[in-house]
Design a protein around this motif. Structure first.
Motif, short mmCIF file in Angstrom:
data_model
loop_
_atom_site.label_atom_id
_atom_site.label_comp_id
_atom_site.label_asym_id
_atom_site.label_seq_id
_atom_site.Cartn_x
_atom_site.Cartn_y
_atom_site.Cartn_z
N LEU A 126 -13.74 9.98 -3.40
CA LEU A 126 -13.67 8.84 -4.39
C LEU A 126 -12.92 7.54 -3.96
CD1 LEU A 126 -13.68 7.99 -7.58
CD2 LEU A 126 -11.64 9.37 -7.68
N PHE A 127 -12.09 7.57 -2.96
CA PHE A 127 -11.17 6.61 -2.30
C PHE A 127 -12.23 5.69 -1.55
CE2 PHE A 127 -8.34 4.84 0.89
CZ PHE A 127 -7.62 3.83 -0.16
N LYS A 128 -12.71 6.58 -0.64
CA LYS A 128 -13.83 5.67 0.14
C LYS A 128 -14.83 5.08 -0.58
CE LYS A 128 -13.50 8.04 4.58
NZ LYS A 128 -14.29 8.62 5.55
N LYS A 136 2.60 3.89 1.38
CA LYS A 136 1.49 2.97 0.90
C LYS A 136 1.02 2.09 2.02
CE LYS A 136 3.93 0.85 -2.25
NZ LYS A 136 5.51 1.42 -1.99
N THR A 137 1.88 1.54 2.95
CA THR A 137 1.25 0.83 4.03
C THR A 137 0.36 1.47 5.17
OG1 THR A 137 3.52 -0.50 3.95
CG2 THR A 137 2.15 -0.69 6.20
N THR A 138 0.74 2.59 5.21
CA THR A 138 -0.06 3.69 5.93
C THR A 138 -1.49 4.03 5.25
OG1 THR A 138 1.78 4.81 6.83
CG2 THR A 138 -0.17 5.86 7.17
N THR A 139 -1.55 4.11 4.06
CA THR A 139 -2.78 4.26 3.33
C THR A 139 -3.65 2.87 3.36
OG1 THR A 139 -2.01 6.18 1.95
CG2 THR A 139 -3.91 4.93 1.08
N ILE A 140 -2.73 1.96 3.03
CA ILE A 140 -3.69 0.54 3.14
C ILE A 140 -4.41 0.48 4.42
CG2 ILE A 140 -3.33 -1.81 2.74
CD1 ILE A 140 -1.88 -1.56 0.24
N TYR A 141 -3.32 0.46 5.58
CA TYR A 141 -3.85 0.13 6.85
C TYR A 141 -5.03 0.86 7.39
CZ TYR A 141 -0.06 -3.21 7.87
OH TYR A 141 0.59 -4.32 8.19
N SER A 142 -5.02 2.18 6.87
CA SER A 142 -6.17 3.00 7.25
C SER A 142 -7.34 2.61 6.58
CB SER A 142 -5.71 4.56 6.89
OG SER A 142 -5.71 4.54 5.62
N ALA A 143 -7.18 2.37 5.17
CA ALA A 143 -8.36 1.61 4.43
C ALA A 143 -8.88 0.27 5.05
CB ALA A 143 -7.85 1.37 3.09
N LEU A 144 -8.13 -0.61 5.41
CA LEU A 144 -8.66 -1.87 5.96
C LEU A 144 -8.96 -1.43 7.44
CD1 LEU A 144 -5.37 -4.15 5.35
CD2 LEU A 144 -7.88 -3.97 4.15
N ILE A 201 -12.54 -9.50 2.12
CA ILE A 201 -11.50 -8.52 1.60
C ILE A 201 -10.26 -9.09 1.61
CG2 ILE A 201 -10.70 -6.26 1.91
CD1 ILE A 201 -13.23 -5.39 2.99
N VAL A 202 -9.30 -8.84 0.69
CA VAL A 202 -8.07 -9.43 0.59
C VAL A 202 -6.97 -8.55 0.19
CG1 VAL A 202 -6.53 -11.12 -0.68
CG2 VAL A 202 -8.93 -11.89 -0.11
N MET A 203 -6.18 -8.46 1.21
CA MET A 203 -5.09 -7.55 0.88
C MET A 203 -3.82 -8.51 0.68
SD MET A 203 -2.11 -5.89 1.98
CE MET A 203 -1.73 -5.56 3.69
N VAL A 204 -3.26 -7.95 -0.56
CA VAL A 204 -1.77 -8.44 -1.13
C VAL A 204 -0.95 -7.57 -0.88
CG1 VAL A 204 -0.94 -9.70 -3.10
CG2 VAL A 204 -3.27 -9.76 -2.73
N GLY A 205 -0.02 -7.69 -0.14
CA GLY A 205 1.33 -6.88 0.16
C GLY A 205 2.04 -6.45 -1.25
#
Length: 567
Positions: A308-310, A330-338, A389-393
């Protein structure tokens, strides 16, 4: 203590026969080893039996020296020749008390000498001669010279301390002679933190003492305390390393410093200085890129949740929100997604405060309020930079939220974080911030809430029995109680005697289905959204934690700390 005295103690307590002692003494003469080593090698006694006998004879606690991981800063308090001459070794320092293992703790003169040398109160414990000698060889034989203050050693690797630049700048002792112990102390703390895989270091001044603490696997534990009255000098030393203003002691400051090993490994430290009532508190966050888990399959997602996440992070537009308190991963999850999305044909821009890890191929921008470079202003610029793709901290205010949602609705994928307790409450937080419900339903694709639970140390993992009612109280259905086999870490040298080593993430994924959107547009409460989400298959944080418990990954205490019971 003479070999004869040890032999007499063992014979007197009935552990060793006189003829066995005679054989052991002969063996000792041939081999040149300590008598206790000879006794153990001949199979007459085990080391823990000898230790218990010494403990009983001297009426002081006995310790197995070989199970201790001794800090370099503690070892440096007592010279090697003193340890060898008197068969002793320092083990631990807590405040002004130094714990020392003696083969003969009855020697009052040596204790007084040590008190004078170390300026500490000496707490004596007893250890076997063989274990103490092995400890001296291990920690002093290959240890760094106490005269050299510009490098520290971790498992034989020299650590050079670089200050922000690409070239290592080694800390030296150019300053006055009495500055050298401070340089040495700070170096040893940083080195020890790297070895122990610490996430944060706290230097804390109080009225009557100065405390240093490490956060290891989410728990704060006390580290070696510095010499009395050196708090201000320690703060100044770290500020110099981080290129901060050492004259400014009234305002908070933020900076970074870098450590590079002789083998090329780099470690960044994020530095925060805060004025308190009794001086400046300094907190260092360790940012070890080598420990950053970018493989999404190893983050802790259940298989269906990962799919679902992917699926949602691969959508061409919309928003994915990751929520949870500070330190929830949260940071680890976001960085792994990016990292998963980072392809040559994709333009990714991130607005972060601070930029924790540098990721190749991603345009990362550090926020700077002093020059009005805020999340909102950075986002406005991003939209003119042709992003995919945009990531907002973090979405902290309405302005940032509005621009983020605008980007998500105009052909961009936006990934961001919020500080909320669970996935359903995120919707209410956004509406309270001022975001219209119809904007939320038209742009948000997925909300992920997460926490971290401690993993049981595999080296000392042992089964544990609990009453069935305990599991039922956690939320385990009565029919499933029999499926749970519980474990706990007894505590060992590998896990600093905590029973926990490493952490795993638990997740709660709320997918924006049509029913969910209808409920949000009708103004549903957090409770109603949670009920509907569970009805549609959302696995709650507690349920995710219970799966980890069932698999023997974590403990009941960790489940209780990381999640609340489903209502």
């Amino acid at each position: 203590m003479s070999s004869l005295k040890i032999g007499e103690i063992l014979v007197k307590q009935g552990l060793l026969k006189s003829d066995q002692l005679a054989v052991a003494v002969e063996e000792q003469k041939k081999s040149g080893h300590k008598l206790t080593t000879a006794i153990i090698q001949l199979g007459f006694l085990k080391e823990n039996q000898i230790l218990r006998a010494l403990e009983k004879h001297f009426a002081v606690p006995g310790v197995e020296v070989n199970t201790f991981e001794i800090d370099q800063s503690v070892i440096s308090l007592i010279p090697k020749d003193v340890c060898e001459k008197n068969t002793l070794i320092p083990l631990q320092k807590a405040g002004t008390t130094l714990v020392v293992a003696f083969a003969d703790p009855s020697n009052i003169i040596v204790k007084e000498d040590l008190r004078f040398i170390t300026r500490c109160r000496i707490q004596a414990v007893v250890g076997t001669e063989s274990a103490i000698v092995s400890g001296i060889e291990k920690y002093y034989g290959g240890s760094i010279s106490t005269k050299s203050l510009n490098t520290m050693s971790v498992d034989g690797l020299d650590e050079e301390f670089s200050i922000g630049g690409p070239t290592a700048e080694v800390i030296d002792q150019d300053g006055p002679l009495d500055d050298a112990p401070i340089v040495k102390f700070v170096n040893s703390i940083l080195t020890d933190a790297i070895r122990k895989r610490v996430s944060d270091i706290h230097f804390e001044p109080y009225e009557k003492r100065y405390r240093v603490r490490f956060r290891i696997d989410g728990n704060l534990v006390e580290a070696t305390a510095p010499p009395s009255g050196t708090g201000a000098a320690i703060a100044s030393r770290i500020k110099i390393m981080s290129k901060l203003d050492i004259a400014e002691k009234r305002r908070p400051q933020d900076g970074r410093l870098k450590v590079r090993t002789s083998k090329g490994k780099e470690m960044d430290f994020r530095v925060s200085v805060l004025p308190t009532l009794w001086g400046e508190k300094v907190v260092l966050r360790l940012l070890d890129k080598s420990n950053l888990q970018l493989d999404m399959t190893k983050l802790g997602f259940e298989e269906d949740d990962l799919k679902l996440f992917k699926a949602n992070i691969n959508l061409p537009q919309g928003m994915v929100l990751i929520t949870g308190p500070t330190g929830s991963g949260k940071t680890t999850t976001i960085y792994s997604a990016l990292s998963e999305l980072n392809q040559p044909d994709v333009n990714i821009s991130t607005a972060e405060d601070p930029v924790e890890f540098n990721l190749e191929g991603i345009n990362q921008v550090q926020m700077n309020p002093d020059i009005d470079l805020t999340f909102a202003n950075a986002l406005k610029s991003f939209l003119r930079q042709d992003p995919d793709i945009v990531m907002v901290g973090e979405i902290r205010d309405l302005e940032t939220a509005e621009i983020s949602f605008k980007a998500a609705s105009t052909g961009h994928l936006v990934v961001s974080t919020l500080h909320t307790n669970d996935a359903p409450s995120t919707v209410i937080r956004l509406t309270e911030m001022g975001v219209a419900p119809y904007i939320i339903t038209s742009t948000v694709n997925l909300i992920v809430a997460q926490r971290l639970v401690g993993k049981i140390c595999e080296s000392c993992k042992a089964p544990v029995e609990v009453p069935p009612q305990t599991l039922i109280n956690l939320g385990v259905p009565p029919t499933e109680v029999g499926d749970y086999k519980l474990f706990r870490g007894k505590g060992c040298a590998n896990c600093n005697s905590t029973g926990i080593k490493g952490r795993a993430a638990i997740y709660e994924l709320m997918h924006m289905t049509e029913k969910m959107k209808e409920a949000i547009l009708k103004g549903a409460s957090t409770g109603q959204l949670r009920f509907l989400a569970r009805e549609q298959g959302m696995r709650t944080l507690r349920r995710s934690a219970l799966i980890k418990l069932k698999r023997g990954v974590t403990t009941i205490e960790e489940v209780l700390n990381a999640s609340v019971k489903d209502t």
